[in-house]
Design a protein around this motif. Structure first.
Motif, PDB file in Angstrom:
ATOM      1  N   MET A   1       0.864  -1.178   0.000  1.00 23.76           N
ATOM      2  CA  MET A   1       0.000   0.000   0.000  1.00 23.76           C
ATOM      3  C   MET A   1       0.898   1.224   0.000  1.00 23.76           C
ATOM      4  SD  MET A   1      -3.240   0.401  -0.102  1.00 23.76           S
ATOM      5  CE  MET A   1      -4.496   1.649   0.074  1.00 23.76           C
ATOM      6  N   HIS A   2       0.876   1.970  -1.116  1.00 22.65           N
ATOM      7  CA  HIS A   2       1.811   3.076  -1.288  1.00 22.65           C
ATOM      8  C   HIS A   2       1.439   4.300  -0.461  1.00 22.65           C
ATOM      9  CE1 HIS A   2      -0.875   5.605  -3.721  1.00 22.65           C
ATOM     10  NE2 HIS A   2      -1.246   4.517  -4.377  1.00 22.65           N
ATOM     11  N   GLY A   3       2.372   5.251  -0.409  1.00 27.95           N
ATOM     12  CA  GLY A   3       2.164   6.498   0.312  1.00 27.95           C
ATOM     13  C   GLY A   3       1.935   7.656  -0.630  1.00 27.95           C
ATOM     14  N   ILE A   4       2.521   8.811  -0.312  1.00 24.49           N
ATOM     15  CA  ILE A   4       2.293  10.022  -1.095  1.00 24.49           C
ATOM     16  C   ILE A   4       3.152  10.023  -2.362  1.00 24.49           C
ATOM     17  CG2 ILE A   4       1.699  11.333   0.972  1.00 24.49           C
ATOM     18  CD1 ILE A   4       4.513  12.662   0.751  1.00 24.49           C
ATOM     19  N   ARG A   5       2.855  10.965  -3.242  1.00 27.14           N
ATOM     20  CA  ARG A   5       3.617  11.230  -4.462  1.00 27.14           C
ATOM     21  C   ARG A   5       3.694  10.026  -5.397  1.00 27.14           C
ATOM     22  NH1 ARG A   5       8.705  12.108  -4.366  1.00 27.14           N
ATOM     23  NH2 ARG A   5       8.679  13.454  -6.186  1.00 27.14           N
ATOM     24  N   CYS A   6       2.594   9.288  -5.539  1.00 18.27           N
ATOM     25  CA  CYS A   6       2.589   8.124  -6.425  1.00 18.27           C
ATOM     26  C   CYS A   6       1.721   8.305  -7.661  1.00 18.27           C
ATOM     27  CB  CYS A   6       2.152   6.881  -5.652  1.00 18.27           C
ATOM     28  SG  CYS A   6       3.447   6.273  -4.528  1.00 18.27           S
ATOM     29  N   TYR A   7       1.121   9.484  -7.818  1.00 19.34           N
ATOM     30  CA  TYR A   7       0.327   9.730  -9.029  1.00 19.34           C
ATOM     31  C   TYR A   7       1.203   9.638 -10.276  1.00 19.34           C
ATOM     32  CZ  TYR A   7      -3.031  11.839 -12.238  1.00 19.34           C
ATOM     33  OH  TYR A   7      -3.885  12.061 -13.286  1.00 19.34           O
ATOM     34  N   ARG A   8       2.506   9.880 -10.121  1.00 18.29           N
ATOM     35  CA  ARG A   8       3.419   9.842 -11.258  1.00 18.29           C
ATOM     36  C   ARG A   8       3.447   8.469 -11.930  1.00 18.29           C
ATOM     37  NH1 ARG A   8       6.392   9.393  -6.592  1.00 18.29           N
ATOM     38  NH2 ARG A   8       8.159   7.915  -6.569  1.00 18.29           N
ATOM     39  N   TYR A   9       3.175   7.410 -11.187  1.00 18.90           N
ATOM     40  CA  TYR A   9       3.130   6.076 -11.785  1.00 18.90           C
ATOM     41  C   TYR A   9       1.987   5.982 -12.799  1.00 18.90           C
ATOM     42  CZ  TYR A   9       6.354   4.507  -8.139  1.00 18.90           C
ATOM     43  OH  TYR A   9       7.449   4.351  -7.321  1.00 18.90           O
ATOM     44  N   LEU A  10       0.879   6.614 -12.473  1.00 17.89           N
ATOM     45  CA  LEU A  10      -0.258   6.636 -13.387  1.00 17.89           C
ATOM     46  C   LEU A  10       0.027   7.533 -14.583  1.00 17.89           C
ATOM     47  CD1 LEU A  10      -3.154   5.965 -14.181  1.00 17.89           C
ATOM     48  CD2 LEU A  10      -3.940   7.748 -12.611  1.00 17.89           C
ATOM     49  N   ALA A  11       0.637   8.673 -14.326  1.00 22.31           N
ATOM     50  CA  ALA A  11       0.955   9.602 -15.415  1.00 22.31           C
ATOM     51  C   ALA A  11       1.896   8.953 -16.428  1.00 22.31           C
ATOM     52  CB  ALA A  11       1.586  10.874 -14.842  1.00 22.31           C
ATOM     53  N   ARG A  12       2.818   8.139 -15.940  1.00 20.81           N
ATOM     54  CA  ARG A  12       3.773   7.481 -16.841  1.00 20.81           C
ATOM     55  C   ARG A  12       3.154   6.307 -17.575  1.00 20.81           C
ATOM     56  NH1 ARG A  12       8.425   6.889 -12.244  1.00 20.81           N
ATOM     57  NH2 ARG A  12       9.056   9.086 -12.092  1.00 20.81           N
ATOM     58  N   ILE A  45       4.506 -10.049  -5.132  1.00 17.93           N
ATOM     59  CA  ILE A  45       3.675  -9.041  -4.482  1.00 17.93           C
ATOM     60  C   ILE A  45       2.694  -8.411  -5.460  1.00 17.93           C
ATOM     61  CG2 ILE A  45       5.490  -8.530  -2.819  1.00 17.93           C
ATOM     62  CD1 ILE A  45       6.018  -5.944  -4.346  1.00 17.93           C
ATOM     63  N   ASP A  46       1.668  -7.823  -4.915  1.00 21.23           N
ATOM     64  CA  ASP A  46       0.685  -7.051  -5.666  1.00 21.23           C
ATOM     65  C   ASP A  46       0.577  -5.695  -4.982  1.00 21.23           C
ATOM     66  OD1 ASP A  46      -1.207  -6.331  -7.505  1.00 21.23           O
ATOM     67  OD2 ASP A  46      -2.583  -7.975  -7.058  1.00 21.23           O
ATOM     68  N   ALA A  47       0.001  -4.720  -5.676  1.00 18.50           N
ATOM     69  CA  ALA A  47      -0.123  -3.376  -5.115  1.00 18.50           C
ATOM     70  C   ALA A  47      -1.557  -2.879  -5.216  1.00 18.50           C
ATOM     71  CB  ALA A  47       0.812  -2.411  -5.845  1.00 18.50           C
ATOM     72  N   ALA A  48      -1.993  -2.179  -4.185  1.00 21.52           N
ATOM     73  CA  ALA A  48      -3.263  -1.459  -4.222  1.00 21.52           C
ATOM     74  C   ALA A  48      -2.932  -0.009  -4.556  1.00 21.52           C
ATOM     75  CB  ALA A  48      -3.975  -1.556  -2.879  1.00 21.52           C
ATOM     76  N   PHE A  49      -3.441   0.484  -5.674  1.00 22.85           N
ATOM     77  CA  PHE A  49      -3.092   1.824  -6.142  1.00 22.85           C
ATOM     78  C   PHE A  49      -4.283   2.761  -5.981  1.00 22.85           C
ATOM     79  CE2 PHE A  49      -2.317   5.176  -9.245  1.00 22.85           C
ATOM     80  CZ  PHE A  49      -0.979   5.455  -9.019  1.00 22.85           C
ATOM     81  N   TYR A  50      -4.048   3.875  -5.287  1.00 26.37           N
ATOM     82  CA  TYR A  50      -5.156   4.785  -4.989  1.00 26.37           C
ATOM     83  C   TYR A  50      -4.834   6.251  -5.252  1.00 26.37           C
ATOM     84  CZ  TYR A  50      -2.541   5.809  -0.698  1.00 26.37           C
ATOM     85  OH  TYR A  50      -1.568   6.197   0.191  1.00 26.37           O
ATOM     86  N   ALA A  51      -3.638   6.559  -5.757  1.00 22.01           N
ATOM     87  CA  ALA A  51      -3.210   7.956  -5.887  1.00 22.01           C
ATOM     88  C   ALA A  51      -4.181   8.783  -6.723  1.00 22.01           C
ATOM     89  CB  ALA A  51      -1.808   8.017  -6.488  1.00 22.01           C
ATOM     90  N   ARG A 138     -12.792   8.919   0.527  1.00 21.05           N
ATOM     91  CA  ARG A 138     -12.106   8.109   1.543  1.00 21.05           C
ATOM     92  C   ARG A 138     -12.534   6.647   1.451  1.00 21.05           C
ATOM     93  NH1 ARG A 138     -11.383  10.597   7.544  1.00 21.05           N
ATOM     94  NH2 ARG A 138     -10.012   9.022   8.489  1.00 21.05           N
ATOM     95  N   GLU A 139     -13.812   6.421   1.239  1.00 24.36           N
ATOM     96  CA  GLU A 139     -14.319   5.059   1.137  1.00 24.36           C
ATOM     97  C   GLU A 139     -13.785   4.361  -0.112  1.00 24.36           C
ATOM     98  OE1 GLU A 139     -18.591   2.637   1.190  1.00 24.36           O
ATOM     99  OE2 GLU A 139     -18.521   4.804   1.498  1.00 24.36           O
ATOM    100  N   ARG A 140     -13.685   5.100  -1.201  1.00 25.71           N
ATOM    101  CA  ARG A 140     -13.171   4.498  -2.438  1.00 25.71           C
ATOM    102  C   ARG A 140     -11.702   4.130  -2.319  1.00 25.71           C
ATOM    103  NH1 ARG A 140     -14.133   8.315  -7.243  1.00 25.71           N
ATOM    104  NH2 ARG A 140     -13.228   6.554  -8.399  1.00 25.71           N
ATOM    105  N   VAL A 141     -10.927   4.934  -1.583  1.00 20.89           N
ATOM    106  CA  VAL A 141      -9.524   4.588  -1.349  1.00 20.89           C
ATOM    107  C   VAL A 141      -9.441   3.276  -0.564  1.00 20.89           C
ATOM    108  CG1 VAL A 141      -7.408   5.259  -0.165  1.00 20.89           C
ATOM    109  CG2 VAL A 141      -8.671   6.952  -1.495  1.00 20.89           C
TER     110      VAL A 141
END
Length: 274
Positions: A1-12, A45-51, A138-141
């Motif tokens: 479960m990632h933290g802040i500043r991860c929207y860049r993964y989606l942008a890329r 591993i798998d990741a939950a992405f919510y940025a 918040r619920e969707r995250v």
């Protein structure tokens, strides 16, 4: 479960699915042998992405680090942060007016420009998440993590930074069986800004600090200079933590997820499950 500043993964990558895959691959590499490039079915591993759910579509680049652009509750969060970091009264003077530039400059003088940027960026994203206890955002995250947990049924959840807040809440709202929850650089215990805004669901409000139901073991790792992992001695306010490690990642990388993932303490906890 990632933290802040991860929207860049989606942008890329161009899609949430590909962003999650890229994040999982990066974290797998940081974890080392047995995880790099290994599919989930083989022990990867798998990741939950919510940025994308916290992205406001505004304040890009340097503007995102401008404390003056924080909303009222984000400014309050910044003031709470400075208080926890030991800001003197003269810095917090006129707190009702939230002199955010003065507060941010004090953080920079005391902890460095990088720390200031991290805290301001954290306040922007964290406030978007915790501002309203009952918001759909918040619920969707939380739903993003719940969907991964239901689909994959993992033995371990690793949650970094703001992700530790999301994971902690999710595991109370929708309990699942886990061997271990590992939180890295967690701000869960920060008074006012985070701890007092946690939402654990009906009937659970008084259980803040306890280990989530279904989690057999909770491990926390905090860098000694991480300005987000405040207070660093999280077990003092979250007695549900079974093991707590203080590590040193270096000044530049004191909140970096991949550096946290690479510490021997995390490797040892994962190895014990094999």
């Amino acid at each position: 479960m990632h933290g802040i500043r991860c929207y860049r993964y989606l942008a890329r990558s161009g899609s949430v699915e590909k962003a999650a895959q890229a994040l999982a691959a990066e974290w797998g590499t940081a974890l080392g042998a047995g995880y790099d490039g290994v599919s989930y079915e083989q022990g990867g591993i798998d990741a939950a992405f919510y940025a994308h759910l916290l992205h406001l579509g505004t304040a890009q680049g340097a503007a995102a680090e401008d404390p003056e652009l924080l909303g009222a509750t984000g400014r309050q969060m910044l003031a709470d942060w400075a208080t926890a970091l030991g800001a003197p009264d003269e810095v917090l003077m006129g707190r009702a007016g939230l002199p955010v530039r003065q507060i941010a400059d004090w953080i920079a003088r005391r902890h460095g420009d990088l720390a200031k940027r991290v805290v301001v960026l954290f306040c922007r994203e964290a406030d978007t998440y915790v501002r309203d206890a009952d918001s759909q955002r918040r619920e969707r995250v939380r739903d993003e993590l719940s969907d991964v947990l239901e689909r994959r049924r993992p033995r371990v959840v690793i949650a970094h930074s703001l992700g530790s807040v999301v994971a902690y809440e999710t595991l109370w709202h929708r309990p699942v069986e886990l061997d271990v929850l590992i939180t890295l650089g967690s701000p869960l215990g920060l008074p006012g800004a985070i701890r007092d805004r946690l939402s654990l669901g009906p009937g659970n409000e008084g259980r803040i600090g306890q280990r989530p139901p279904g989690v057999r073991r909770w491990v926390n790792v905090a860098d000694i200079g991480d300005v987000v992992a405040i207070p660093r001695d999280l077990p003092a306010v979250f007695p549900g933590i079974d093991s707590h490690y203080e590590v040193s990642l270096g000044v530049v990388a004191s909140h970096k997820a991949t550096r946290y993932l690479a510490v021997p303490e995390v490797a040892a906890e994962l190895a014990s499950l094999r």
